[in-house]
Design a protein around this motif. Structure first.
Motif, PDB file in Angstrom:
ATOM      1  N   GLN A  33      13.105 190.539  -0.558  1.00 48.40           N
ATOM      2  CA  GLN A  33      11.859 190.764  -1.313  1.00 48.40           C
ATOM      3  C   GLN A  33      12.126 191.553  -2.586  1.00 48.40           C
ATOM      4  OE1 GLN A  33       9.129 192.668   1.364  1.00 48.40           O
ATOM      5  NE2 GLN A  33       8.944 190.877   2.733  1.00 48.40           N
ATOM      6  N   ARG A  34      12.860 192.677  -2.440  1.00 51.03           N
ATOM      7  CA  ARG A  34      13.150 193.519  -3.587  1.00 51.03           C
ATOM      8  C   ARG A  34      13.980 192.765  -4.610  1.00 51.03           C
ATOM      9  NH1 ARG A  34      13.074 199.108  -2.518  1.00 51.03           N
ATOM     10  NH2 ARG A  34      11.189 199.580  -1.340  1.00 51.03           N
ATOM     11  N   SER A  71      11.745 190.327  -6.632  1.00 54.93           N
ATOM     12  CA  SER A  71      10.927 191.024  -7.635  1.00 54.93           C
ATOM     13  C   SER A  71      11.772 191.438  -8.821  1.00 54.93           C
ATOM     14  CB  SER A  71      10.269 192.262  -6.998  1.00 54.93           C
ATOM     15  OG  SER A  71       9.410 191.887  -5.958  1.00 54.93           O
ATOM     16  N   GLY A  72      12.994 191.910  -8.533  1.00 51.58           N
ATOM     17  CA  GLY A  72      13.877 192.319  -9.628  1.00 51.58           C
ATOM     18  C   GLY A  72      14.258 191.158 -10.507  1.00 51.58           C
ATOM     19  N   ARG A 108      12.519 188.451 -11.031  1.00 49.42           N
ATOM     20  CA  ARG A 108      11.367 188.076 -11.844  1.00 49.42           C
ATOM     21  C   ARG A 108      11.176 189.053 -12.998  1.00 49.42           C
ATOM     22  NH1 ARG A 108       9.438 186.979  -6.665  1.00 49.42           N
ATOM     23  NH2 ARG A 108       8.328 188.990  -6.569  1.00 49.42           N
ATOM     24  N   ALA A 109      11.314 190.366 -12.709  1.00 52.45           N
ATOM     25  CA  ALA A 109      11.167 191.366 -13.772  1.00 52.45           C
ATOM     26  C   ALA A 109      12.243 191.206 -14.826  1.00 52.45           C
ATOM     27  CB  ALA A 109      11.215 192.785 -13.162  1.00 52.45           C
ATOM     28  N   ASP A 131       9.699 198.144 -15.219  1.00 49.10           N
ATOM     29  CA  ASP A 131       9.337 197.302 -14.053  1.00 49.10           C
ATOM     30  C   ASP A 131      10.590 196.793 -13.347  1.00 49.10           C
ATOM     31  OD1 ASP A 131       6.744 197.738 -14.780  1.00 49.10           O
ATOM     32  OD2 ASP A 131       6.461 195.791 -15.771  1.00 49.10           O
ATOM     33  N   TYR A 132      11.579 196.371 -14.119  1.00 48.39           N
ATOM     34  CA  TYR A 132      12.824 195.862 -13.516  1.00 48.39           C
ATOM     35  C   TYR A 132      13.541 196.973 -12.760  1.00 48.39           C
ATOM     36  CZ  TYR A 132      17.706 194.387 -13.169  1.00 48.39           C
ATOM     37  OH  TYR A 132      18.958 194.120 -12.702  1.00 48.39           O
ATOM     38  N   SER A 171      11.944 197.646  -9.531  1.00 50.35           N
ATOM     39  CA  SER A 171      12.134 196.566  -8.547  1.00 50.35           C
ATOM     40  C   SER A 171      13.513 196.628  -7.888  1.00 50.35           C
ATOM     41  CB  SER A 171      11.935 195.205  -9.219  1.00 50.35           C
ATOM     42  OG  SER A 171      10.633 195.092  -9.729  1.00 50.35           O
TER      43      SER A 171
END
Length: 534
Positions: free
Chosen positions: A17-18, A21-22, A24-25, A481-482, A485
């Protein structure tokens, strides 16, 4: 074993999951950087060489203009300082000439000026002393004349008061005498109904309402032949002027005659009922009334003539008595006019008119001013000192001529030379120097175009720089944000590797075994005490 596998699965799920998200960021960050931020940044710094080139051209123009200004400033400053040195030299010459002039004045002029001042002081002292004495004399004479005037005015004021008191007393005595005589006269004759007072007005009137002659309280003329009388508290309008009793009685008789003739005519014409004659008017009454009226009108013996003679006799007697009263009234009027004429002039005007001589003497003397009075006296008293002063004037003038010639040939030459240089060469040099020193816009005028081009290119660069700088907060947010994440992914990978190693150990029979006297694996060691029995 199941606990390790669960932990491993949960940890990998969280890691995935993490990691997603990373990714995508990171993708959002890379896309914004390439599409927005990097083109703006590259555009700004692609233009920067142009700015640097314009600044270099401006700096070269600035340095060249400054060098030229510095050379001009140094030249004008040196010229100004040279002019100051020359002026200082001329000033020294002027100061020397001034000292020489003072020495000449002290030796060749001041002694004569001192002698003249001494003689002038002697003259002015004598003159002023004489003026002071004349002032005292002038003041003394003026004060004496003023005292004479004041004494005369006080005497005339007393005269005015005594004369006014005398005439007032005389008027009061004659007024009282006339008033008393008139009062006695009125008390004596006003009771007589035949009396007519000095204005020709009687004190009776025939009242048609009552049919008799009556004394009235007051009478007021209301126009035409009409009078309003107040008799016994009542008002009556009667067409008769106030008169004596005999005249009023004639009006009464005439009214009765008119009434008798009217009644007689009505009775003869048979109109008694039509006109409503009183009941007492009958044949007997008419005979008695006719007889009465006939007796009134009988010449000489009739009541009308009797009353008329009696009235005339009473009026003649009153007129004779009033003669002495009238004489006293006339004397009172003369005294009153004398008093009125006197007091019509105020005390101030009376005093002014009676003190003309003293006032003229004072005014004639004070018409001459103190200066005009004292000047001839002082001039005569200081005549000798004035002559001695005037006789010394030619000697003083000769010394002044010599001083002025020396001054013109020495001091004036040095002073004019210094003053002309001060206002000419020095002033011009100072003006040129200050013109350059105060010309703060010289460099800007010489390098103005290059500066304008540089500032224009710098303004454009600042706008391009502002374009990418305003995107930096968005880029920083995407970076944050990155970072948020992917924070902790390294620790999570270490945990996953440790858990996988433990699971592999549990699954490998060669790397597992039961120690003597104990029933536990490496993964469950410590869960139960070794060698425990039931």
């Amino acid at each position: 074993m199941s606990s390790l596998l669960t932990q491993l699965r949960n940890k990998k799920s969280l890691y995935n999951q993490r990691s997603g998200s990373g990714n995508r960021a990171l993708k959002a960050y890379n896309e914004f950087y390439k599409s927005n931020y990097k083109p703006a940044y590259d555009a700004a710094f692609a233009y920067k060489p142009t700015v640097d080139q314009q600044y270099s051209a401006y700096r070269q123009a600035f340095d060249a203009a400054k060098g030229e200004y510095d050379r001009m400033f140094a030249s004008e400053k040196a010229a100004y300082q040279g002019a100051i040195q020359t002026s200082n030299m001329l000033y020294g010459q002027y100061q020397t000439a001034d000292q020489n002039l003072k020495t000449y004045q002290r030796q060749n002029l001041d002694p004569y000026e001192g002698e003249y001042a001494k003689r002038t002081t002697a003259y002015t002292t004598a003159y002023n002393q004489a003026i002071k004495g004349a002032e005292g004399q002038y003041t003394q004479q003026a004060n004496q004349l003023l005292r004479n005037l004041n004494v005369a005015q006080d005497n005339r004021r007393r005269d005015y008061g005594s004369t006014k008191a005398f005439r007032t007393s005389s008027y009061n005595r004659k007024y009282n005498a006339a008033s008393k005589a008139l009062t006695n006269f009125n008390e004596e004759y006003s009771k007589n109904l035949y009396y007519v007072n000095q204005q020709g007005i009687g004190n009776t009137v025939y009242n048609p309402t009552s049919g008799f002659v009556q004394r009235y309280d007051s009478a007021r003329f209301t126009g035409g032949d009409n009078f309003e009388y107040k008799i016994g508290g009542q008002k009556y309008n009667i067409r008769q002027a106030p008169s004596s009793f005999d005249v009023s009685f004639q009006f009464q008789v005439q009214d009765r005659i008119k009434k008798y003739n009217f009644y007689k005519q009505v009775i003869e014409e048979g109109n008694r009922d039509r006109f409503g004659l009183p009941s007492y008017v009958n044949k007997d009454w008419m005979q008695r009334e006719n007889k009465t009226l006939t007796s009134y009108l009988t010449p000489e013996t009739g009541l009308v003539d009797v009353l008329k003679r009696s009235g005339e006799k009473s009026r003649a007697k009153a007129a004779e008595a009033y003669t002495s009263v009238d004489l006293l009234i006339k004397e009172k009027d003369i005294a009153e006019k004398s008093l009125r004429d006197f007091v019509s002039v105020s005390q101030a005007d009376y005093v002014f008119a009676k003190t003309g001589g003293e006032r003229k003497a004072y005014q004639d003397f004070t018409a001459t001013s103190l200066e005009d009075f004292a000047k001839p006296i002082a001039t005569e008293a200081s005549k000798r000192q004035y002559t001695e002063m005037q006789e010394y004037v030619p000697t003083l003038n000769q010394a002044r001529i010599g001083y002025n010639q020396y001054k013109a040939n020495t001091f004036d030459v040095a002073y004019n030379r210094y003053n002309q240089y001060l206002q000419g060469n020095l002033a011009t040099a100072k003006q040129n120097y200050l013109q350059v020193a105060n010309d703060t816009g010289f460099i800007d005028r010489r390098s103005g175009s290059q500066k304008a081009e540089y500032l224009s290119s710098k303004s454009k660069f600042d706008k391009l720089k502002a374009n990418y700088q305003q995107l930096e907060p968005v880029l920083s947010q995407l970076q944050s944000d990155y970072d948020t994440s992917v924070a902790g992914l390294g620790d999570m990978r270490s945990d996953i590797a440790r858990l996988e190693k433990s699971v592999n150990i549990e699954l490998d029979p060669r790397k597992s075994g039961v120690r003597v006297g104990r029933r536990e694996s490496l993964l469950t060691r410590g869960s139960r005490r070794a060698g425990a029995t039931r």
